[in-house]
Structure formats: C-alpha cells, structure tokens
Motif scaffolding. Structure first.
Motif, PDB file in Angstrom:
ATOM      1  N   VAL A 178       0.861  -1.183   0.000  1.00  0.00           N
ATOM      2  CA  VAL A 178       0.000   0.000   0.000  1.00  0.00           C
ATOM      3  C   VAL A 178       0.891   1.225   0.000  1.00  0.00           C
ATOM      4  N   SER A 179       0.735   2.063  -1.003  1.00  0.00           N
ATOM      5  CA  SER A 179       1.580   3.242  -1.136  1.00  0.00           C
ATOM      6  C   SER A 179       0.780   4.516  -0.912  1.00  0.00           C
ATOM      7  N   VAL A 180       1.500   5.596  -0.630  1.00  0.00           N
ATOM      8  CA  VAL A 180       0.877   6.907  -0.510  1.00  0.00           C
ATOM      9  C   VAL A 180       0.671   7.454  -1.922  1.00  0.00           C
ATOM     10  N   THR A 181      -0.561   7.742  -2.239  1.00  0.00           N
ATOM     11  CA  THR A 181      -0.941   8.250  -3.561  1.00  0.00           C
ATOM     12  C   THR A 181      -1.959   9.358  -3.360  1.00  0.00           C
ATOM     13  N   PRO A 182      -2.352  10.073  -4.415  1.00  0.00           N
ATOM     14  CA  PRO A 182      -3.411  11.079  -4.252  1.00  0.00           C
ATOM     15  C   PRO A 182      -4.680  10.486  -3.650  1.00  0.00           C
ATOM     16  N   VAL A 231      18.419  11.251  10.209  1.00  0.00           N
ATOM     17  CA  VAL A 231      17.952   9.903  10.527  1.00  0.00           C
ATOM     18  C   VAL A 231      17.202   9.340   9.320  1.00  0.00           C
ATOM     19  N   TYR A 232      17.739   8.278   8.735  1.00  0.00           N
ATOM     20  CA  TYR A 232      17.274   7.721   7.455  1.00  0.00           C
ATOM     21  C   TYR A 232      16.657   8.811   6.572  1.00  0.00           C
ATOM     22  N   PRO A 233      17.496   9.777   6.163  1.00  0.00           N
ATOM     23  CA  PRO A 233      16.982  10.976   5.495  1.00  0.00           C
ATOM     24  C   PRO A 233      16.523  10.728   4.053  1.00  0.00           C
ATOM     25  N   MET A 234      15.526  11.504   3.657  1.00  0.00           N
ATOM     26  CA  MET A 234      14.954  11.477   2.300  1.00  0.00           C
ATOM     27  C   MET A 234      15.624  12.602   1.520  1.00  0.00           C
ATOM     28  N   LEU A 235      16.678  12.242   0.767  1.00  0.00           N
ATOM     29  CA  LEU A 235      17.593  13.236   0.210  1.00  0.00           C
ATOM     30  C   LEU A 235      17.576  13.351  -1.309  1.00  0.00           C
ATOM     31  N   ASP A 236      17.066  12.317  -1.998  1.00  0.00           N
ATOM     32  CA  ASP A 236      17.269  12.245  -3.444  1.00  0.00           C
ATOM     33  C   ASP A 236      15.981  11.829  -4.151  1.00  0.00           C
ATOM     34  N   ASP A 237      15.457  12.709  -4.987  1.00  0.00           N
ATOM     35  CA  ASP A 237      14.205  12.422  -5.695  1.00  0.00           C
ATOM     36  C   ASP A 237      14.366  11.323  -6.742  1.00  0.00           C
ATOM     37  N   ARG A 238      15.594  10.974  -7.078  1.00  0.00           N
ATOM     38  CA  ARG A 238      15.823   9.938  -8.091  1.00  0.00           C
ATOM     39  C   ARG A 238      15.717   8.529  -7.519  1.00  0.00           C
ATOM     40  N   THR A 239      15.720   8.394  -6.195  1.00  0.00           N
ATOM     41  CA  THR A 239      15.616   7.080  -5.561  1.00  0.00           C
ATOM     42  C   THR A 239      14.263   6.453  -5.875  1.00  0.00           C
ATOM     43  N   GLY A 240      14.285   5.240  -6.350  1.00  0.00           N
ATOM     44  CA  GLY A 240      13.046   4.521  -6.632  1.00  0.00           C
ATOM     45  C   GLY A 240      12.410   4.861  -7.950  1.00  0.00           C
ATOM     46  N   SER A 253       4.916  -0.865  -6.193  1.00  0.00           N
ATOM     47  CA  SER A 253       5.283  -0.292  -4.899  1.00  0.00           C
ATOM     48  C   SER A 253       6.617  -0.834  -4.393  1.00  0.00           C
ATOM     49  N   ASP A 254       7.154  -1.829  -5.088  1.00  0.00           N
ATOM     50  CA  ASP A 254       8.394  -2.489  -4.692  1.00  0.00           C
ATOM     51  C   ASP A 254       8.332  -2.977  -3.250  1.00  0.00           C
ATOM     52  N   ALA A 255       7.722  -4.133  -3.089  1.00  0.00           N
ATOM     53  CA  ALA A 255       7.496  -4.690  -1.751  1.00  0.00           C
ATOM     54  C   ALA A 255       8.782  -5.110  -1.061  1.00  0.00           C
ATOM     55  N   SER A 256       9.928  -5.014  -1.747  1.00  0.00           N
ATOM     56  CA  SER A 256      11.198  -5.359  -1.109  1.00  0.00           C
ATOM     57  C   SER A 256      11.541  -4.397   0.022  1.00  0.00           C
ATOM     58  N   TYR A 257      10.966  -3.210   0.017  1.00  0.00           N
ATOM     59  CA  TYR A 257      11.310  -2.195   1.005  1.00  0.00           C
ATOM     60  C   TYR A 257      10.141  -1.978   1.957  1.00  0.00           C
ATOM     61  N   PRO A 258      10.199  -2.573   3.152  1.00  0.00           N
ATOM     62  CA  PRO A 258       9.106  -2.381   4.101  1.00  0.00           C
ATOM     63  C   PRO A 258       9.074  -0.958   4.636  1.00  0.00           C
ATOM     64  N   GLY A 259       7.901  -0.453   4.922  1.00  0.00           N
ATOM     65  CA  GLY A 259       7.760   0.830   5.609  1.00  0.00           C
ATOM     66  C   GLY A 259       7.581   2.024   4.708  1.00  0.00           C
ATOM     67  N   TRP A 260       8.283   2.071   3.597  1.00  0.00           N
ATOM     68  CA  TRP A 260       8.174   3.211   2.672  1.00  0.00           C
ATOM     69  C   TRP A 260       8.550   2.711   1.287  1.00  0.00           C
ATOM     70  N   THR A 261       7.594   2.719   0.386  1.00  0.00           N
ATOM     71  CA  THR A 261       7.805   2.120  -0.928  1.00  0.00           C
ATOM     72  C   THR A 261       8.342   3.127  -1.941  1.00  0.00           C
ATOM     73  N   ALA A 262       8.828   2.584  -3.052  1.00  0.00           N
ATOM     74  CA  ALA A 262       9.314   3.438  -4.132  1.00  0.00           C
ATOM     75  C   ALA A 262       8.190   4.285  -4.711  1.00  0.00           C
ATOM     76  N   ALA A 263       6.994   3.712  -4.802  1.00  0.00           N
ATOM     77  CA  ALA A 263       5.855   4.468  -5.325  1.00  0.00           C
ATOM     78  C   ALA A 263       5.499   5.633  -4.402  1.00  0.00           C
ATOM     79  N   SER A 264       5.521   5.390  -3.094  1.00  0.00           N
ATOM     80  CA  SER A 264       5.283   6.476  -2.136  1.00  0.00           C
ATOM     81  C   SER A 264       6.341   7.553  -2.283  1.00  0.00           C
ATOM     82  N   ASN A 265       7.585   7.115  -2.502  1.00  0.00           N
ATOM     83  CA  ASN A 265       8.683   8.062  -2.629  1.00  0.00           C
ATOM     84  C   ASN A 265       8.500   8.966  -3.842  1.00  0.00           C
TER      85      ASN A 265
END
Length: 304
Positions: A24-28, A178-187, A193-205
């Motif tokens: 489940v990702s953050v979307t509009p 602390v686990y900073p969100m620094l780069d818009d190119r990530t993901g 949603s790339d379920a390999s990454y728990p907690g915050w997905t590439a789609a949310s990013n």
C-alpha cells in the motif's frame, strides 16, 4: 538500485515488521487516509510537559526541556517525517522529550506546512522560521544549536544546512539525519510499490517528491543534487540496510566527506525504514537512539 529481498530482517524487528504496509503506497487517493492514521497515532503520544508556540500562520513549534539554569543551553531543532506530504510534529513528542531528558537540552519540533498543498520552498521556509525562533530564545546558546530530523525531516534538515549563511539565523553544529529522504531519483526505476522495502515504498517516494517539488528546479531543491557541499555543518547519518534510503544516505555521506565535511555513518543491519518507531523498545532501536545522543553530545562539547 540495490534490492534487499535477499537480506534478513533483524531478529529484534521481525515482530514489528509483520504490521508494516508493503504493498500500500501513498498516492493522491490514499493520502487522506495516511494523514488520518498519522493524526490518530500522534494523539496518543503527547506528554504533559510540552509548550506549544505559534510562530507564523500554519507554523507552530513544540518545546521540550528547559536546559540548564546556570548557563544558556544547547538546543536541537527537530523536523518530523512523513514523505513531505503527511505527519505532525506531535508524532515525535515522546522522542523529543527523550532527547531533552537524556541531554539536558532544549528541543523544539516544528509543524511545517505540507505538500502538495504547499510545495517547495514552503516547508523549508517554515523550518528556517523555526530555527530563527529557537535561536532567539533567551535560554538557548546560539553557538550550540543542532538541526535534525527523520525521513523527510532529515531531508529538510539537510536542505536547511544548505541554505546560504545570510538566510539562516545560525550555523548549526550538527546535521542529525535519521534515514533521510535526500534524493528524488531514488526509486524512480522501481516498478509498482516495490514490496522489497518495508515501511516506505518506491511508489510512495515518487509521489512524495513530486508533491514537494511541484515546479521547482530539483537541482536547487533536492539536497543530493546540490554539487557544492563544502563548508556545511558536520553530519551524522543513520540508516538501515533494508531501507529504501540506504543507498542515497551512504552516497550523500561519501560526498560530504569528499568535500571536507566530517560525517559519521551508522548502518543498522537488517533494519527497515522507521524501525526505531515500529519497535522502540528493541535493543537495536535503543542503541540507535543512544548513538544519536552521543553525536549531539559530542557536537555540543566541540562548540563549547
């Protein structure tokens, strides 16, 4: 991009990981629900000893601790996470109270305005407003102020450190990222949603960055895209090996070091995004917090 599917979640975090959304990702469409969940969870974490100050329309600061009665106190400006699109300062009330008690300092957490309603540079301006306000407090030592945050808050702290000196009230003694969100190119190249990454997905990013940037130039607005990092405050960067932000955090640390900025990196094996929030009582989370406190303590002592 590195995929962590072949790595093991740390044993102390496995129980908490079962409750994390992976698909489940953050979307509009889902943003309103995620914001409601943040608000619901935050309402249970408010300590009694917190002062709330209105700094500007839509901007407030929550203050913890009173520092030392004998001399001006060090201070930490803390910036909450939420992918630039959700979250509230009060979600970190317990954490900020712990920083204040463990270090004997003043901690102020800022409620900044969120994207997509308020795209760049609004949130950064709000954080700078809060930094200016903290520096003006009579009990705070302006020479010993640190800035920090988690996830998007870490990204905003890094962006705040990058502001020209004539736009900032102080030169921070430390960037606590602390686990900073620094780069818009990530993901950007990950599918679904790339379920390999728990907690915050590439789609949310992707959604978080698109909402935050709006029509802004990423070369200016995104910390990881800034070519010149010389002269910045020393940094501490902590991130888990199962975090979507692992690679960008390590890369940013290497760039800081290559340009003469001291940077300590704490890599947590088998840890996912927000692990310390999901399992605050786990020894691995307590050690992560202790490392942050030590980094702050050292920075304040160097500036004394």
């Amino acid at each position: 991009m590195r995929r962590p599917a072949d790595q093991q979640i740390h044993p102390e975090l496995r129980s908490a990981a079962r409750f994390l959304p992976r698909r489940v990702s953050v979307t509009p469409r889902t943003l309103r629900v995620f914001r409601w969940v943040f608000k619901l969870r935050s309402s249970r974490r408010t300590p009694a000893a917190v002062e709330v100050h209105r700094l500007a329309p839509g901007v407030t600061a929550r203050v913890f601790g009173s520092g030392s009665a004998d001399r001006p106190s060090p201070a930490l400006l803390w910036i909450h996470g939420g992918g630039y699109v959700m979250g509230l300062a009060r979600q970190d009330d317990e954490l900020c109270a712990r920083f204040a008690a463990a270090l004997g300092i003043v901690v102020a957490s800022v409620d900044y305005r969120l994207a997509p309603e308020h795209p760049y540079p609004v949130a950064l301006q709000d954080c700078n407003c809060a930094l200016t306000w903290v520096a003006s407090l009579p009990g705070v030592d302006i020479a010993r102020i640190a800035i920090g945050g988690a996830s998007a808050g870490g990204g905003l702290a890094a962006a705040l450190a990058l502001l020209p000196r004539d736009e900032r009230a102080v030169d921070p003694v430390l960037q606590l990222l602390v686990y900073p969100m620094l780069d818009d190119r990530t993901g950007a190249q990950c599918d679904r949603s790339d379920a390999s990454y728990p907690g915050w997905t590439a789609a949310s990013n992707r959604f978080g960055w698109q909402s935050y940037l709006g029509d802004a130039d990423p070369g200016v607005a995104v910390p990881a895209r800034r070519p010149d990092l010389q002269g910045l405050a020393p940094a501490w960067i902590g991130v888990g090996t199962l975090d979507l932000f692992h690679d960008e955090g390590v890369a940013y640390a290497q760039r800081l070091e290559s340009q003469g900025v001291p940077c300590t990196v704490k890599l947590v094996q088998g840890a996912f995004h927000g692990f310390d929030i999901a399992a605050p009582g786990a020894p691995i989370s307590k050690g992560f917090f202790a490392d942050q406190c030590q980094a702050l303590r050292d920075a304040f002592e160097r500036a004394d």
